[in-house]
Scaffold this motif. Sequence first.
Motif: not given
Length: 363
Positions: A309-333
């Motif tokens: 599991p990712f910390p809550v603050e990391d989840v928030t950062w990933i959502l913001e930086k990826s803009q929920c675009l699938p490829l960017l989400l996959q890379i950051l995760c």
Amino acid sequence: MARSLKVAPEYINHVKSALRRNGYPSQKKFAEHVTPSLSTVKKFLNGEPVDFEYFVELCEALGLEWRDIYLDESDNPPSPNVSNPILEESSPFITGTPITHPRYFFGRKRELKRLFNLLKRHPLQNAAIIGKRRIGKTSLLHYLKTITTTPPEELRPGQKSDWLPHPERYCWIFVDFQDTRMASQEKLLGYILEAMNMKVPNPCHLDYFMDVVSSHLHSPTVILLDEIGVGLQRCPELDDGFWDSLRSLATNQTGGNLAFILATPESPLDLASHTGHSSPFFNIFGYTAFLGALTEVEARELIDSSPIPFPVEDVTWILEKSQCLPLLLQILCRERLFSLEEGETGDDWREEGLRQIEPFTNF
């Protein structure tokens, strides 16, 4: 170890489904790409003994671990805790290649509902999937093809798969126009006929294809056309006469049993116009799925699939930086999971993640 092995009964369906997952429309086509003969391939797929070397080769060709699926008839059977090999298929976060197993596909629930609604009643209807590069068009085609027949134990808990009333009746044919063999009208038609389990003559001409499909196609069949823009730009044999014939099959010749779903970065009509085609085939797509970012709920579901599991603050950062675009989400995760697995502390993974997504942020 015995000189011959056979697939354990509980894995036979899994092994047979691996044919389609790896892009082989039939046992015959698979046999053309391996050393063992067609008869040996059939024995292997039906759980009959085959030579040890052949058993290992066939498993490797299908992306299977032979030690996990063979029937151990010795006095020391494998541990009952041996894991299902499909669950070890790949990283939970997949980048750079299409997602081919439905367990790792997330989102697109609205589009899936609309697409399957077009396919679960007669006549089957045609659709276009439109989106920018790397938005997930190919992965969505693979998901349509596999989700309804994948065993529940290979899916995520609660993952919906009952989209069609009788999924076993459907034939799904995936055509990738980046495969140079699909540039040949004869090879493309032969590939489609073989996937339909129909006789393939040599040579295979368009007139024969039209005759046999219009006469013998009696079950729902969906042809998925990926990278169709490449086909229109680079394949002169696929002219307007060819596309006119496919339109005729879909609209008049097969009793509503044939549908096309294509993936393209622009509308089919615009694509045809830009490539010098005028066939009415490109105006039969009555529904268009426009792919963009995932919803936040869908993006969070993907993030939550991490084995750590990712910390809550990391989840928030990933959502913001990826803009929920699938490829960017996959890379950051992927970068966050790697840092957690390595026991790293600090935010260096964020800096690396931003470097990794930078080439894809302007698509």
